[in-house]
Scaffold this motif. Structure first.
Motif, short mmCIF file in Angstrom:
data_model
loop_
_atom_site.label_atom_id
_atom_site.label_comp_id
_atom_site.label_asym_id
_atom_site.label_seq_id
_atom_site.Cartn_x
_atom_site.Cartn_y
_atom_site.Cartn_z
N LEU A 52 3.67 0.58 -55.88
CA LEU A 52 3.06 0.95 -57.16
C LEU A 52 2.89 2.46 -57.27
O LEU A 52 3.01 3.03 -58.36
N LEU A 93 -2.45 -1.33 -62.26
CA LEU A 93 -2.09 -2.34 -61.26
C LEU A 93 -2.46 -1.87 -59.85
O LEU A 93 -2.88 -2.68 -59.01
N ALA A 118 6.12 3.75 -58.35
CA ALA A 118 6.27 3.49 -59.79
C ALA A 118 5.52 4.53 -60.60
O ALA A 118 6.02 5.03 -61.63
N LEU A 178 3.48 -8.46 -53.67
CA LEU A 178 4.73 -7.74 -53.38
C LEU A 178 5.71 -7.88 -54.53
O LEU A 178 6.34 -6.90 -54.95
N THR A 234 7.35 -3.92 -61.03
CA THR A 234 6.88 -2.71 -61.72
C THR A 234 7.69 -1.50 -61.30
O THR A 234 8.08 -0.67 -62.14
N LEU A 235 8.00 -1.41 -60.00
CA LEU A 235 8.81 -0.28 -59.52
C LEU A 235 10.21 -0.33 -60.14
O LEU A 235 10.76 0.71 -60.54
N ALA A 293 4.53 -5.80 -57.56
CA ALA A 293 4.72 -4.36 -57.36
C ALA A 293 6.19 -3.99 -57.41
O ALA A 293 6.58 -2.96 -57.97
N THR A 335 4.99 -4.23 -67.43
CA THR A 335 3.84 -4.63 -68.22
C THR A 335 3.80 -6.13 -68.47
O THR A 335 2.73 -6.66 -68.76
N GLY A 384 5.22 -7.95 -64.05
CA GLY A 384 4.51 -7.29 -62.96
C GLY A 384 3.02 -7.46 -63.06
O GLY A 384 2.33 -7.80 -62.09
N SER A 385 2.47 -7.25 -64.27
CA SER A 385 1.02 -7.38 -64.41
C SER A 385 0.59 -8.84 -64.29
O SER A 385 -0.48 -9.11 -63.75
N PRO A 439 10.11 -0.28 -69.04
CA PRO A 439 8.77 -0.52 -68.49
C PRO A 439 8.18 -1.87 -68.88
O PRO A 439 7.16 -2.27 -68.34
N LEU A 463 13.23 3.37 -66.11
CA LEU A 463 12.72 4.43 -66.99
C LEU A 463 13.28 5.78 -66.59
O LEU A 463 13.56 6.63 -67.42
N VAL A 464 13.48 6.00 -65.28
CA VAL A 464 14.03 7.28 -64.83
C VAL A 464 15.54 7.34 -65.03
O VAL A 464 16.08 8.35 -65.47
N ARG A 503 9.12 11.01 -65.62
CA ARG A 503 9.58 10.92 -67.00
C ARG A 503 8.61 11.64 -67.94
O ARG A 503 9.01 12.16 -68.97
N VAL A 535 -0.07 2.08 -66.84
CA VAL A 535 0.01 0.66 -66.48
C VAL A 535 0.15 0.51 -64.96
O VAL A 535 -0.52 -0.32 -64.34
N THR A 571 10.09 1.02 -63.69
CA THR A 571 9.96 2.48 -63.82
C THR A 571 11.20 3.19 -63.29
O THR A 571 11.51 4.29 -63.75
N ILE A 572 11.93 2.57 -62.34
CA ILE A 572 13.21 3.17 -61.93
C ILE A 572 14.18 3.15 -63.10
O ILE A 572 14.91 4.12 -63.36
#
Lengths: 93, 134
Positions: free
Chosen positions: A17, A50, A20, B20, B26-27, B23, B50, B53-54, B46, B33-34, A27, A46, B30-31
């Motif tokens: 996390l 978490l 993340a 696990l 979520t990773l 997480a 949201t 992951g959440s 993402p 996102l990059v 970004r 977000v 965001t990867i």
């Protein structure tokens, strides 16, 4: 032994996390345009929420849940304000 | 900082797997996102974190506290409801703002012949663009 394994699993979830959050921060800092930065900030908070929840699982306290709830509420408000500003040039008309 | 709550084995297994996988999802989001190229592709990435992951992380926390306190603890469902409601709202707002900004820049750069085509709802939006045109 299994308790140590469980602790390692929780810590590795926290590390994931954190990565993340780093991606979201990248970004937010390097985004070519303003909406990219807003999107990065959204995913950053977000992931941070978490991370706080996993911290609550790790310590067994319900204190961190309330912090996560506040982050969720205020992060949504911030992103909506940024989106409105990008669209209309002012937040409250 | 390595510590763990006093859970029985089966609960520790379930909570660990849920944490696990949540997480990692979520990773992954965001990867994306990059690494994705344009904003309209990036806006979808993402959503992994949201939504799923959440859900996974919050259900792990729910199971953990329910087992720890030996009663049903479901207050994490508040965060879940809130995230589920607000994520599409922010996505729609950001995407529409991005579409609006792209169209505004295109109209400044290329000087389109038809202003009404660029501004679908012109009476509401001409406060900041009318100044740019002149």
């Amino acid at each position: 032994m299994s308790a140590l394994l469980f602790a390692l699993v929780i810590t590795s979830a926290q590390i994931l996390l954190g990565l993340a959050m780093l991606c979201g921060a990248y970004r937010m800092l390097r985004g070519p345009r303003a909406q990219d930065r807003a999107l990065g900030l959204d995913s950053l908070y977000v992931s941070g929420m978490l991370l706080l929840i996993t911290y609550g699982v790790q310590t067994g306290r319900t204190l961190y849940f309330e912090a996560a709830l506040v982050i969720a509420l205020l992060g949504f408000t911030g992103t909506v304000a940024i989106g409105k500003f990008l669209m209309r040039g002012e937040v409250i008309e | 900082m390595i510590q763990a709550p006093n859970l029985p084995g089966w609960a520790a297994l379930i909570v660990g797997i849920l944490l696990l996988s949540g997480a990692s999802l979520t990773l992954l989001g965001t990867i994306g996102l990059v690494s994705l190229k344009s904003f309209y592709e990036r806006a979808h990435a993402p959503g992994l974190g949201t939504s799923m992951g959440s859900i996974l992380v919050l259900s792990a926390s729910m199971i953990c506290f329910s087992v720890l306190q030996t009663r049903p603890v479901v207050h994490e469902i508040l965060i879940f409801i809130f995230i589920t409601i607000t994520t599409p709202v922010t996505l729609m707002l950001l995407s529409r703002a991005s579409v609006y900004r792209d169209r505004a820049e295109a109209s400044v750069d290329q000087a389109p012949p038809d202003l009404a085509r660029v501004q679908p709802n012109a009476p509401n939006n001409n406060d900041c663009k009318g100044q740019k045109k002149e």
